[in-house]
Motif scaffolding. Structure first.
Motif, PDB file in Angstrom:
ATOM      1  N   ARG A   8       0.802  -1.122  -0.024  1.00 12.72           N
ATOM      2  CA  ARG A   8       0.125  -0.150  -0.112  1.00 12.72           C
ATOM      3  C   ARG A   8       0.731   1.239  -0.180  1.00 12.72           C
ATOM      4  O   ARG A   8       0.475   2.174  -0.688  1.00 12.72           O
ATOM      5  CB  ARG A   8      -0.922  -0.065   1.147  1.00 12.72           C
ATOM      6  CG  ARG A   8      -2.380  -0.279   0.979  1.00 12.72           C
ATOM      7  CD  ARG A   8      -3.174  -0.170   1.987  1.00 12.72           C
ATOM      8  NE  ARG A   8      -3.287  -1.285   3.041  1.00 12.72           N
ATOM      9  CZ  ARG A   8      -3.496  -1.279   4.160  1.00 12.72           C
ATOM     10  NH1 ARG A   8      -4.055  -0.405   4.562  1.00 12.72           N
ATOM     11  NH2 ARG A   8      -3.506  -2.464   4.803  1.00 12.72           N
ATOM     12  N   LEU A   9       1.884   1.304   0.802  1.00 15.27           N
ATOM     13  CA  LEU A   9       2.705   2.471   0.818  1.00 15.27           C
ATOM     14  C   LEU A   9       3.425   2.458  -0.620  1.00 15.27           C
ATOM     15  O   LEU A   9       3.539   3.912  -0.969  1.00 15.27           O
ATOM     16  CB  LEU A   9       3.873   2.134   1.932  1.00 15.27           C
ATOM     17  CG  LEU A   9       4.856   3.439   2.260  1.00 15.27           C
ATOM     18  CD1 LEU A   9       4.157   4.483   2.604  1.00 15.27           C
ATOM     19  CD2 LEU A   9       5.879   2.917   3.033  1.00 15.27           C
ATOM     20  N   VAL A  10       3.916   1.646  -1.168  1.00 11.92           N
ATOM     21  CA  VAL A  10       4.594   1.823  -2.411  1.00 11.92           C
ATOM     22  C   VAL A  10       3.660   1.992  -3.543  1.00 11.92           C
ATOM     23  O   VAL A  10       3.821   3.047  -4.405  1.00 11.92           O
ATOM     24  CB  VAL A  10       5.216   0.150  -2.919  1.00 11.92           C
ATOM     25  CG1 VAL A  10       5.550   0.324  -4.572  1.00 11.92           C
ATOM     26  CG2 VAL A  10       6.391  -0.181  -2.133  1.00 11.92           C
ATOM     27  N   ARG A  11       2.448   1.572  -3.427  1.00 17.43           N
ATOM     28  CA  ARG A  11       1.310   2.267  -4.518  1.00 17.43           C
ATOM     29  C   ARG A  11       1.013   3.646  -4.167  1.00 17.43           C
ATOM     30  O   ARG A  11       0.889   4.334  -5.173  1.00 17.43           O
ATOM     31  CB  ARG A  11       0.183   1.408  -4.460  1.00 17.43           C
ATOM     32  CG  ARG A  11      -0.946   1.667  -5.087  1.00 17.43           C
ATOM     33  CD  ARG A  11      -2.312   0.999  -5.144  1.00 17.43           C
ATOM     34  NE  ARG A  11      -1.783  -0.425  -6.000  1.00 17.43           N
ATOM     35  CZ  ARG A  11      -2.646  -1.266  -6.088  1.00 17.43           C
ATOM     36  NH1 ARG A  11      -3.794  -1.302  -5.244  1.00 17.43           N
ATOM     37  NH2 ARG A  11      -2.240  -2.355  -6.484  1.00 17.43           N
ATOM     38  N   ALA A  12       0.841   3.896  -3.019  1.00 17.55           N
ATOM     39  CA  ALA A  12       0.853   5.370  -2.510  1.00 17.55           C
ATOM     40  C   ALA A  12       1.837   6.319  -2.936  1.00 17.55           C
ATOM     41  O   ALA A  12       1.638   7.456  -3.566  1.00 17.55           O
ATOM     42  CB  ALA A  12       0.407   5.516  -1.007  1.00 17.55           C
ATOM     43  N   ALA A  13       3.054   5.849  -2.769  1.00 18.23           N
ATOM     44  CA  ALA A  13       4.053   6.641  -3.093  1.00 18.23           C
ATOM     45  C   ALA A  13       4.611   6.889  -4.715  1.00 18.23           C
ATOM     46  O   ALA A  13       4.653   7.958  -5.152  1.00 18.23           O
ATOM     47  CB  ALA A  13       5.763   5.835  -2.645  1.00 18.23           C
ATOM     48  N   LYS A  14       4.109   5.565  -5.409  1.00 19.77           N
ATOM     49  CA  LYS A  14       3.843   6.025  -6.905  1.00 19.77           C
ATOM     50  C   LYS A  14       2.959   6.817  -7.578  1.00 19.77           C
ATOM     51  O   LYS A  14       3.267   7.607  -8.162  1.00 19.77           O
ATOM     52  CB  LYS A  14       3.740   4.751  -7.380  1.00 19.77           C
ATOM     53  CG  LYS A  14       4.970   3.752  -7.508  1.00 19.77           C
ATOM     54  CD  LYS A  14       4.774   2.216  -8.304  1.00 19.77           C
ATOM     55  CE  LYS A  14       5.966   1.460  -8.383  1.00 19.77           C
ATOM     56  NZ  LYS A  14       5.670   0.132  -8.968  1.00 19.77           N
ATOM     57  N   SER A  15       1.869   6.750  -6.892  1.00 20.76           N
ATOM     58  CA  SER A  15       0.714   7.615  -7.090  1.00 20.76           C
ATOM     59  C   SER A  15       1.059   9.237  -6.788  1.00 20.76           C
ATOM     60  O   SER A  15       0.798  10.075  -7.536  1.00 20.76           O
ATOM     61  CB  SER A  15      -0.606   7.333  -6.496  1.00 20.76           C
ATOM     62  OG  SER A  15      -0.988   6.048  -7.016  1.00 20.76           O
ATOM     63  N   GLY A  16       1.716   9.485  -5.661  1.00 20.88           N
ATOM     64  CA  GLY A  16       1.915  10.652  -5.167  1.00 20.88           C
ATOM     65  C   GLY A  16       3.128  11.361  -6.074  1.00 20.88           C
ATOM     66  O   GLY A  16       3.055  12.332  -6.483  1.00 20.88           O
ATOM     67  N   MET A  17       4.078  10.526  -6.451  1.00 24.51           N
ATOM     68  CA  MET A  17       5.211  11.025  -7.459  1.00 24.51           C
ATOM     69  C   MET A  17       4.444  11.047  -8.839  1.00 24.51           C
ATOM     70  O   MET A  17       4.991  12.360  -9.281  1.00 24.51           O
ATOM     71  CB  MET A  17       6.207   9.854  -7.723  1.00 24.51           C
ATOM     72  CG  MET A  17       7.165   9.841  -6.392  1.00 24.51           C
ATOM     73  SD  MET A  17       7.901  11.523  -5.943  1.00 24.51           S
ATOM     74  CE  MET A  17       8.993  11.782  -7.660  1.00 24.51           C
ATOM     75  N   VAL A  19       1.278  12.397  -9.298  1.00 26.21           N
ATOM     76  CA  VAL A  19       0.730  13.765  -9.230  1.00 26.21           C
ATOM     77  C   VAL A  19       1.756  14.662  -9.003  1.00 26.21           C
ATOM     78  O   VAL A  19       1.514  15.836  -9.638  1.00 26.21           O
ATOM     79  CB  VAL A  19      -0.229  13.502  -8.111  1.00 26.21           C
ATOM     80  CG1 VAL A  19      -0.907  14.665  -7.556  1.00 26.21           C
ATOM     81  CG2 VAL A  19      -1.141  12.407  -8.287  1.00 26.21           C
ATOM     82  N   PHE A  20       2.791  14.557  -8.373  1.00 28.74           N
ATOM     83  CA  PHE A  20       3.633  15.616  -8.237  1.00 28.74           C
ATOM     84  C   PHE A  20       4.482  15.959  -9.456  1.00 28.74           C
ATOM     85  O   PHE A  20       4.565  17.227  -9.978  1.00 28.74           O
ATOM     86  CB  PHE A  20       4.866  15.304  -7.081  1.00 28.74           C
ATOM     87  CG  PHE A  20       5.806  16.242  -6.867  1.00 28.74           C
ATOM     88  CD1 PHE A  20       5.891  17.487  -6.297  1.00 28.74           C
ATOM     89  CD2 PHE A  20       7.025  16.144  -7.479  1.00 28.74           C
ATOM     90  CE1 PHE A  20       6.614  18.379  -6.017  1.00 28.74           C
ATOM     91  CE2 PHE A  20       8.273  16.948  -7.373  1.00 28.74           C
ATOM     92  CZ  PHE A  20       7.760  18.166  -6.636  1.00 28.74           C
ATOM     93  N   SER A  21       4.715  15.015 -10.431  1.00 21.49           N
ATOM     94  CA  SER A  21       5.327  15.305 -11.700  1.00 21.49           C
ATOM     95  C   SER A  21       4.553  15.974 -12.510  1.00 21.49           C
ATOM     96  O   SER A  21       5.017  16.959 -13.327  1.00 21.49           O
ATOM     97  CB  SER A  21       5.956  13.719 -12.251  1.00 21.49           C
ATOM     98  OG  SER A  21       6.915  13.193 -11.162  1.00 21.49           O
ATOM     99  N   LEU A  22       3.268  15.449 -12.432  1.00 19.13           N
ATOM    100  CA  LEU A  22       2.253  16.161 -13.482  1.00 19.13           C
ATOM    101  C   LEU A  22       2.037  17.619 -13.099  1.00 19.13           C
ATOM    102  O   LEU A  22       1.700  18.383 -13.704  1.00 19.13           O
ATOM    103  CB  LEU A  22       0.999  15.467 -13.422  1.00 19.13           C
ATOM    104  CG  LEU A  22      -0.340  15.769 -14.144  1.00 19.13           C
ATOM    105  CD1 LEU A  22       0.123  15.822 -15.849  1.00 19.13           C
ATOM    106  CD2 LEU A  22      -1.456  15.062 -13.965  1.00 19.13           C
ATOM    107  N   GLY A  23       2.088  17.666 -11.702  1.00 18.65           N
ATOM    108  CA  GLY A  23       1.711  19.154 -10.929  1.00 18.65           C
ATOM    109  C   GLY A  23       3.069  20.046 -11.579  1.00 18.65           C
ATOM    110  O   GLY A  23       2.719  21.254 -12.023  1.00 18.65           O
ATOM    111  N   ILE A  24       4.172  19.845 -11.431  1.00 17.59           N
ATOM    112  CA  ILE A  24       5.244  20.346 -11.928  1.00 17.59           C
ATOM    113  C   ILE A  24       5.341  20.564 -13.210  1.00 17.59           C
ATOM    114  O   ILE A  24       5.338  21.896 -13.872  1.00 17.59           O
ATOM    115  CB  ILE A  24       6.780  19.746 -11.460  1.00 17.59           C
ATOM    116  CG1 ILE A  24       6.815  19.723  -9.973  1.00 17.59           C
ATOM    117  CG2 ILE A  24       7.820  20.416 -12.207  1.00 17.59           C
ATOM    118  CD1 ILE A  24       6.971  20.959  -9.232  1.00 17.59           C
TER     119      ILE A  24
END
Length: 104
Positions: A8-17, A19-24
């Protein structure tokens, strides 16, 4: 089906990265389209020598890095390799072949 906490943590980290990359990326696009937003982030954005990701994107200086692939030549693990032999020479007088007589 429940996921393990690590998965779950790995999946959340991948999703977070993601979203962050798309935002930048979208922020750079917005700053390229609206110079006032770019000036809000960089106070010297109007200066001719200003160099940042937005100005490089505007001038088309952003490109993907080139990669090279080095192929290693390997020998087969199992196989038969022919060894080089010396040439066999036959010494014989072939001026007159056995089926021919002397010239007349």
């Amino acid at each position: 089906m429940t996921l393990l906490p690590a998965k779950r943590l790995v999946r959340a980290a991948k999703s977070g990265m993601g979203v962050f990359s798309l935002g930048i990326f979208l922020l750079v696009q917005i700053m390229a389209a609206a110079p006032s937003v770019h000036a809000w982030f960089h106070h010297d954005a109007a200066r001719p020598g200003h160099d940042c990701a937005v100005t490089m994107f505007l001038h088309g200086q952003v490109h993907a890095p080139a990669t090279t692939v080095n192929a290693a030549i390997t020998r087969p693990v199992f196989g038969y390799q022919l060894t080089a032999r010396s040439a066999d020479f036959i010494s014989a007088d072939v001026h007159l072949l056995p089926s021919r007589g002397p010239p007349a």
